[in-house]
Write an enzyme that holds these catalytic residues in place. Sequence first.
Site, PDB file in Angstrom:
ATOM      1  N   CYS A   1      55.808  56.268 -45.714  1.00  0.00           N
ATOM      2  CA  CYS A   1      55.836  54.994 -44.993  1.00  0.00           C
ATOM      3  C   CYS A   1      57.213  54.752 -44.400  1.00  0.00           C
ATOM      4  O   CYS A   1      58.215  55.107 -44.988  1.00  0.00           O
ATOM      5  CB  CYS A   1      55.534  53.840 -45.941  1.00  0.00           C
ATOM      6  SG  CYS A   1      53.803  53.669 -46.269  1.00  0.00           S
TER       7      CYS A   1
ATOM      8  N   GLY B   1      53.307  49.550 -37.279  1.00  0.00           N
ATOM      9  CA  GLY B   1      52.956  48.253 -36.731  1.00  0.00           C
ATOM     10  C   GLY B   1      52.806  47.157 -37.756  1.00  0.00           C
ATOM     11  O   GLY B   1      52.740  47.399 -38.955  1.00  0.00           O
ATOM     12  N   GLU B   2      52.801  45.923 -37.262  1.00  0.00           N
ATOM     13  CA  GLU B   2      52.609  44.742 -38.110  1.00  0.00           C
ATOM     14  C   GLU B   2      51.166  44.279 -37.916  1.00  0.00           C
ATOM     15  O   GLU B   2      50.803  43.741 -36.864  1.00  0.00           O
ATOM     16  CB  GLU B   2      53.604  43.647 -37.694  1.00  0.00           C
ATOM     17  CG  GLU B   2      53.305  42.265 -38.237  1.00  0.00           C
ATOM     18  CD  GLU B   2      53.110  42.209 -39.755  1.00  0.00           C
ATOM     19  OE1 GLU B   2      53.956  42.720 -40.503  1.00  0.00           O
ATOM     20  OE2 GLU B   2      52.085  41.656 -40.191  1.00  0.00           O
TER      21      GLU B   2
ATOM     22  N   CYS C   1      56.391  48.582 -33.015  1.00  0.00           N
ATOM     23  CA  CYS C   1      56.365  47.265 -33.669  1.00  0.00           C
ATOM     24  C   CYS C   1      57.479  46.425 -33.077  1.00  0.00           C
ATOM     25  O   CYS C   1      58.575  46.925 -32.837  1.00  0.00           O
ATOM     26  CB  CYS C   1      56.558  47.391 -35.174  1.00  0.00           C
ATOM     27  SG  CYS C   1      56.490  45.796 -36.038  1.00  0.00           S
TER      28      CYS C   1
ATOM     29  N   GLU D   1      50.162  57.370 -36.300  1.00  0.00           N
ATOM     30  CA  GLU D   1      49.938  58.251 -37.428  1.00  0.00           C
ATOM     31  C   GLU D   1      48.987  57.634 -38.441  1.00  0.00           C
ATOM     32  O   GLU D   1      48.968  56.417 -38.642  1.00  0.00           O
ATOM     33  CB  GLU D   1      51.266  58.572 -38.102  1.00  0.00           C
ATOM     34  CG  GLU D   1      52.142  59.358 -37.156  1.00  0.00           C
ATOM     35  CD  GLU D   1      53.369  59.925 -37.831  1.00  0.00           C
ATOM     36  OE1 GLU D   1      53.991  60.797 -37.229  1.00  0.00           O
ATOM     37  OE2 GLU D   1      53.695  59.504 -38.951  1.00  0.00           O
TER      38      GLU D   1
ATOM     39  N   ASN E   1      63.340  55.612 -47.031  1.00  0.00           N
ATOM     40  CA  ASN E   1      63.171  56.900 -46.345  1.00  0.00           C
ATOM     41  C   ASN E   1      64.135  56.980 -45.190  1.00  0.00           C
ATOM     42  O   ASN E   1      63.942  56.321 -44.184  1.00  0.00           O
ATOM     43  CB  ASN E   1      61.764  56.974 -45.762  1.00  0.00           C
ATOM     44  CG  ASN E   1      60.863  57.681 -46.697  1.00  0.00           C
ATOM     45  OD1 ASN E   1      61.071  58.840 -47.011  1.00  0.00           O
ATOM     46  ND2 ASN E   1      59.875  56.941 -47.166  1.00  0.00           N
TER      47      ASN E   1
ATOM     48  N   CYS F   1      46.263  55.557 -45.139  1.00  0.00           N
ATOM     49  CA  CYS F   1      47.267  54.626 -44.612  1.00  0.00           C
ATOM     50  C   CYS F   1      47.059  54.559 -43.096  1.00  0.00           C
ATOM     51  O   CYS F   1      47.184  55.565 -42.397  1.00  0.00           O
ATOM     52  CB  CYS F   1      48.661  55.133 -44.972  1.00  0.00           C
ATOM     53  SG  CYS F   1      49.984  54.106 -44.349  1.00  0.00           S
TER      54      CYS F   1
ATOM     55  N   SER G   1      49.435  44.999 -45.513  1.00  0.00           N
ATOM     56  CA  SER G   1      50.860  44.772 -45.753  1.00  0.00           C
ATOM     57  C   SER G   1      51.465  44.040 -44.563  1.00  0.00           C
ATOM     58  O   SER G   1      51.283  44.444 -43.414  1.00  0.00           O
ATOM     59  CB  SER G   1      51.569  46.119 -45.942  1.00  0.00           C
ATOM     60  OG  SER G   1      52.978  45.926 -45.976  1.00  0.00           O
TER      61      SER G   1
ATOM     62  N   SER H   1      56.132  42.432 -47.607  1.00  0.00           N
ATOM     63  CA  SER H   1      57.393  43.167 -47.589  1.00  0.00           C
ATOM     64  C   SER H   1      58.545  42.190 -47.804  1.00  0.00           C
ATOM     65  O   SER H   1      58.992  41.544 -46.876  1.00  0.00           O
ATOM     66  CB  SER H   1      57.555  43.869 -46.237  1.00  0.00           C
ATOM     67  OG  SER H   1      56.538  44.823 -46.086  1.00  0.00           O
ATOM     68  N   LEU H   2      58.999  42.086 -49.048  1.00  0.00           N
ATOM     69  CA  LEU H   2      59.998  41.073 -49.394  1.00  0.00           C
ATOM     70  C   LEU H   2      61.422  41.585 -49.115  1.00  0.00           C
ATOM     71  O   LEU H   2      62.153  40.994 -48.352  1.00  0.00           O
ATOM     72  CB  LEU H   2      59.815  40.702 -50.863  1.00  0.00           C
ATOM     73  CG  LEU H   2      60.139  39.266 -51.255  1.00  0.00           C
ATOM     74  CD1 LEU H   2      59.452  38.261 -50.350  1.00  0.00           C
ATOM     75  CD2 LEU H   2      59.727  39.027 -52.703  1.00  0.00           C
ATOM     76  N   HIS H   3      61.812  42.637 -49.798  1.00  0.00           N
ATOM     77  CA  HIS H   3      63.037  43.392 -49.516  1.00  0.00           C
ATOM     78  C   HIS H   3      64.364  42.683 -49.788  1.00  0.00           C
ATOM     79  O   HIS H   3      65.417  43.312 -49.689  1.00  0.00           O
ATOM     80  CB  HIS H   3      63.059  43.928 -48.071  1.00  0.00           C
ATOM     81  CG  HIS H   3      61.877  44.744 -47.699  1.00  0.00           C
ATOM     82  ND1 HIS H   3      61.278  45.648 -48.550  1.00  0.00           N
ATOM     83  CD2 HIS H   3      61.157  44.805 -46.547  1.00  0.00           C
ATOM     84  CE1 HIS H   3      60.256  46.221 -47.939  1.00  0.00           C
ATOM     85  NE2 HIS H   3      60.145  45.722 -46.730  1.00  0.00           N
TER      86      HIS H   3
ATOM     87  N   CYS I   1      62.590  45.407 -38.081  1.00  0.00           N
ATOM     88  CA  CYS I   1      63.261  45.382 -39.383  1.00  0.00           C
ATOM     89  C   CYS I   1      64.356  46.460 -39.373  1.00  0.00           C
ATOM     90  O   CYS I   1      64.171  47.549 -38.805  1.00  0.00           O
ATOM     91  CB  CYS I   1      62.266  45.635 -40.510  1.00  0.00           C
ATOM     92  SG  CYS I   1      61.003  44.341 -40.576  1.00  0.00           S
TER      93      CYS I   1
ATOM     94  N   CYS J   1      63.630  50.235 -40.530  1.00  0.00           N
ATOM     95  CA  CYS J   1      62.314  50.811 -40.210  1.00  0.00           C
ATOM     96  C   CYS J   1      62.362  51.592 -38.903  1.00  0.00           C
ATOM     97  O   CYS J   1      62.768  51.053 -37.870  1.00  0.00           O
ATOM     98  CB  CYS J   1      61.289  49.691 -40.113  1.00  0.00           C
ATOM     99  SG  CYS J   1      59.668  50.268 -39.553  1.00  0.00           S
TER     100      CYS J   1
HETATM  101  N1  SAH Z   1      54.549  46.012 -40.781  1.00  0.00           N
HETATM  102  C1  SAH Z   1      54.054  45.938 -42.103  1.00  0.00           C
HETATM  103  C2  SAH Z   1      53.339  47.181 -42.582  1.00  0.00           C
HETATM  104  C3  SAH Z   1      53.911  48.513 -42.168  1.00  0.00           C
HETATM  105  S1  SAH Z   1      55.347  49.078 -42.954  1.00  0.00           S
HETATM  106  C4  SAH Z   1      55.160  45.558 -43.052  1.00  0.00           C
HETATM  107  O1  SAH Z   1      56.318  45.571 -42.650  1.00  0.00           O
HETATM  108  O2  SAH Z   1      54.852  45.220 -44.180  1.00  0.00           O
HETATM  109  C5  SAH Z   1      54.848  49.489 -44.620  1.00  0.00           C
HETATM  110  C6  SAH Z   1      55.979  49.340 -45.627  1.00  0.00           C
HETATM  111  O3  SAH Z   1      56.993  50.334 -45.403  1.00  0.00           O
HETATM  112  C7  SAH Z   1      56.670  47.978 -45.525  1.00  0.00           C
HETATM  113  O4  SAH Z   1      56.903  47.441 -46.790  1.00  0.00           O
HETATM  114  C8  SAH Z   1      57.974  48.355 -44.853  1.00  0.00           C
HETATM  115  O5  SAH Z   1      58.972  47.408 -45.098  1.00  0.00           O
HETATM  116  C9  SAH Z   1      58.268  49.702 -45.470  1.00  0.00           C
HETATM  117  N2  SAH Z   1      59.271  50.493 -44.766  1.00  0.00           N
HETATM  118  C10 SAH Z   1      59.617  50.434 -43.472  1.00  0.00           C
HETATM  119  N3  SAH Z   1      60.594  51.332 -43.193  1.00  0.00           N
HETATM  120  C11 SAH Z   1      60.847  51.983 -44.353  1.00  0.00           C
HETATM  121  C12 SAH Z   1      61.735  53.047 -44.703  1.00  0.00           C
HETATM  122  N4  SAH Z   1      62.531  53.613 -43.806  1.00  0.00           N
HETATM  123  N5  SAH Z   1      61.726  53.460 -45.977  1.00  0.00           N
HETATM  124  C13 SAH Z   1      60.885  52.912 -46.884  1.00  0.00           C
HETATM  125  N6  SAH Z   1      60.019  51.925 -46.604  1.00  0.00           N
HETATM  126  C14 SAH Z   1      60.002  51.454 -45.352  1.00  0.00           C
HETATM  127 FE1  SF4 Z   2      57.379  46.341 -38.066  1.00  0.00          FE
HETATM  128 FE2  SF4 Z   2      56.793  46.575 -40.681  1.00  0.00          FE
HETATM  129 FE3  SF4 Z   2      58.583  48.220 -39.492  1.00  0.00          FE
HETATM  130 FE4  SF4 Z   2      59.192  45.648 -39.896  1.00  0.00          FE
HETATM  131  S1  SF4 Z   2      58.781  47.204 -41.485  1.00  0.00           S
HETATM  132  S2  SF4 Z   2      59.551  46.807 -38.015  1.00  0.00           S
HETATM  133  S3  SF4 Z   2      57.219  44.663 -39.561  1.00  0.00           S
HETATM  134  S4  SF4 Z   2      56.395  48.102 -39.065  1.00  0.00           S
END
Ligand code: SAH
Ligand code: SF4
Length: 368
Positions: free
Chosen positions: A344, A170-171, A110, A90, A301, A103, A202, A224-226, A114, A117
């Site tokens: 995202c 993807g990463e 990926c 996408e 999300n 974006c 990112s 992406s700290l979280h 995480c 995700c």
């Molecule tokens: N792989 C990279 C970039 C893609 S994800 C990364 O992880 O940074 C882009 C952003 O969306 C990241 O910060 C990711 O942690 C966040 N993200 C992933 N799943 C999500 C969700 N369900 N709700 C909100 N943000 C999410």
């Molecule tokens: Fe991959 Fe980023 Fe999703 Fe983590 S948040 S699974 S690194 S796309």
Amino acid sequence: MVNLLDFDPPALNAFFAARGEKPFRARQTLRWIHGRLADRIEAMTDLARATREALARDAEIRAPSVVSDKTASDGTRKWLLDVGGANAIETVYIPEDDRGTLCISSQAGCALDCAFCSTGKQGFNRNLTVGEIIGQLWHANRELLAAGIAAPWVEHGRHPITNVVMMGMGEPLANYDNVVAAMHLMLDDNAYGLSRRRVTLSTSGLVPAIERLRDDCPVALAVSLHAPTDALRDALVPINRKYPLRELLAACLRYIERAPRDFVTFEYVMLDGVNDSAQQARDLAALVRDVPCKFNLIPFNPFPNTEFATSPRQRILSFQSVLQDAGFVATVRKTRGEDIDAACGQLAGRVQDRTKRRLHRLHVATPS
Ligand code: SAH
Ligand code: SF4
């Protein structure tokens, strides 16, 4: 048949050199394909006819084909693109008054898994090629121009897309070479000519690749700290077990030292009852004290079968206040394109099964 979208500037130079052509032919070609968004070699009229004909026998300009194209009520537009083998990626366009942001996806699926995700839940299919990555930008610019987009910068001859965020599926740092080659095209004056502050990568925190990126292509960095502690981050972002917070933050600092006026953006997804307490906000502020940074708080999300829920609005705002009181810039990400699932983290999640069927039909209908 080679795809000219697969070539970054040095690769295009090498391609033309191997054909016995002068280096300026490579520059001209870059301008045609990426500057003027040409889709046919025949259109490159300042190349001699014989050169064009010879080139057209060996090369083409081929972006991923469109499976679906939806526009949300707020103007957000999402393309689902076929990258073969029942894989779809996408690309999301987010219009704002002063910019047009795209974006971009870097992988089909990926591998990093995480917990929150939906791309991660799909597993890893494959890395995207340079042509598939830059093809998203090429395609979006062309489509928006064709739709007659009204933006002041377009009237001044600039492309509709002014900013790119590598935040799709993807990463990006796990597909390092192709992503860096595509970003070199984004920055090249003969191609898209974006400043490196307008391209944001990112990452979930692949430390050695962050170190390499600083030397190879120091674009704006989002991390992406979280979570404020290793224990929690280990559970949410499994790559943390390999590169824990101390190493990640040291890599962020070194990245910034190379470009002193810059800052890192820390992304923080707000998960109800998991990482969103006031104490966790205070711990977070203490953790990143020494890093020039901003925070982007992302409301989670939800997607089917997830164990997580979105933090209530009030808790997100309280979390933001703690960070702001500690002296940080902290924004809450606006939810865009909700009616077309363009946010995202849920990319190609909800549509996956439906899409797989549609892609299947497409491939059956047009065997390659
Ligand atoms: N792989 C990279 C970039 C893609 S994800 C990364 O992880 O940074 C882009 C952003 O969306 C990241 O910060 C990711 O942690 C966040 N993200 C992933 N799943 C999500 C969700 N369900 N709700 C909100 N943000 C999410
Ligand atoms: Fe991959 Fe980023 Fe999703 Fe983590 S948040 S699974 S690194 S796309």
